[in-house]
Design an enzyme around this catalytic site. Structure first.
Site, PDB file in Angstrom:
ATOM      1  N   HIS A  94      12.736   2.736  -6.297  1.00  0.00           N
ATOM      2  CA  HIS A  94      11.789   2.147  -5.349  1.00  0.00           C
ATOM      3  C   HIS A  94      12.503   1.079  -4.514  1.00  0.00           C
ATOM      4  CE1 HIS A  94       7.570   0.199  -4.573  1.00  0.00           C
ATOM      5  NE2 HIS A  94       8.316   0.259  -3.512  1.00  0.00           N
ATOM      6  N   GLU A 119      12.845  -0.782   3.200  1.00  0.00           N
ATOM      7  CA  GLU A 119      13.402  -1.503   2.050  1.00  0.00           C
ATOM      8  C   GLU A 119      14.570  -2.386   2.477  1.00  0.00           C
ATOM      9  OE1 GLU A 119      12.451  -1.615  -1.350  1.00  0.00           O
ATOM     10  OE2 GLU A 119      10.614  -0.768  -0.516  1.00  0.00           O
ATOM     11  N   HIS A 146      14.027  -6.281   2.047  1.00  0.00           N
ATOM     12  CA  HIS A 146      14.737  -6.836   0.888  1.00  0.00           C
ATOM     13  C   HIS A 146      16.249  -6.850   1.045  1.00  0.00           C
ATOM     14  CE1 HIS A 146      10.894  -6.323  -1.205  1.00  0.00           C
ATOM     15  NE2 HIS A 146      10.878  -5.081  -0.768  1.00  0.00           N
TER      16      HIS A 146
END
Ligand SMILES: *[C@@H]1O[C@H](CO)[C@@H](O)[C@H](O)[C@H]1NC(C)=O
Ligand SMILES: *[C@@H]1O[C@H](CO)[C@@H](O)[C@H](O)[C@H]1NC(C)=O
Length: 279
Positions: A96, A144, A148
């Protein structure tokens, strides 16, 4: 030898990132890191030097969360479950993301293009596919990275899109949940629910005791396992000693820690009926 290889295919690296870190003595580790930095100083092809961005980006984080998801459970976690797909090739735990903790949404200040990560695309498609019909794989990876990855880029081994994604693939290879669960007798089942203590007994030796086993509640009020969060230090070793730690929430899903009393289901993957594997 560089500590973090920038061009080798991750799947052929027998010594994983973590065992590499653990098996090196501090002196060897330091000289390798120094060699790697000298290498990067002459080589910008894998990304922009962090100093260019560091004024605008926080690098105060101490811990990372590496999150793996179980496809059959993930579908139960979506608000609108008609959005879920499980590609035929997907039969195991998926990545993930890898999230620096307490760095909230990073920024779109470091653009990512598919060509940046082309050399690992094949592995990402297998191990980090989008399970949401309307979201392409690249859209998921880009999201993502912007949310992040950019904040992680102040650390050796994560300081470009390619290195960030390569490191995630290495972590996924190291944290082989499928294998330890299988070896520990924990197999997907529609009939047999599991207790948290059973699952932790099997997983903690690999992923540490600061992990989080996450569930969702399905439409029949069953608790269904869908995700595992693994806590890491900046140097990618398991665990993280800092107190300001929190495993972070996943805005798109309605996950919560699996109940410590009672039990929960570990649903099998059904590609044809991803939403109703047990009906
Ligand atoms: C990794 O970082 C942790 C926390 O800072 C430290 O305790 C540990 O010794 C480090 N391990 C290695 C192999 O550098
Ligand atoms: C769920 O998604 C489907 C497909 O995009 C859409 O047709 C449907 O209206 C959505 N349902 C809800 C409740 O949002």
């Amino acid at each position: 030898m560089y500590l973090f290889q920038t061009s080798a295919e991750p799947m052929t690296m027998f010594c994983s990132l973590l065992s590499l870190l653990v098996c090196l003595s501090p002196a060897a580790l330091l000289s390798d890191v120094t060699a790697a930095w000298e290498g990067h100083a002459q080589d910008y092809k894998h990304g922009r030097p962090y100093e260019e961005l560091s004024n605008s980006l926080p690098c105060s984080w101490k811990c990372l969360t590496f999150t793996l998801q179980w496809p059959a459970g993930f579908c139960q976690s979506l608000d609108n479950i008609s959005l879920c797909k499980i590609p035929p090739s997907v039969n195991t735990w998926l990545i993930h993301g890898l999230w620096p903790m307490k760095a909230l949404r990073c920024c779109s200040c470091w653009p990512i293009f598919l060509s940046d990560i082309q050399e690992v695309q094949e592995f990402l498609e297998e191990q980090w596919p989008s399970l949401i019909k309307s979201r392409s794989n690249f859209h998921f990876w880009k999201e993502e990275w912007e949310k992040h990855g950019v904040c992680a880029a102040c650390v050796e081994g994560l300081n470009s899109p390619l290195q960030y994604f390569q490191t995630c693939l290495k972590l996924r290879q190291h944290f082989d949940l499928q294998k330890v669960l299988e070896d520990g007798g924990i197999r997907p089942s529609c009939e047999r629910p599991y207790k948290l203590s059973e699952v932790l007994n099997v997983l903690v030796p690999l992923i540490g005791d600061k992990c989080e086993i996450q569930c969702v509640t399905d439409d029949q009020e069953r608790e269904v396992w869908f995700q595992v969060k693994i806590r890491l230090s900046r140097n990618m070793t398991v665990g993280c000693a800092h107190h300001d730690y929190n495993l972070g929430t996943t805005p798109i899903s309605k996950g919560h820690p699996c109940p410590s009393e009672g039990s929960f289901y570990f649903f099998p993957i059904d590609h044809l009926r991803p939403l109703q594997p047990c009906e």
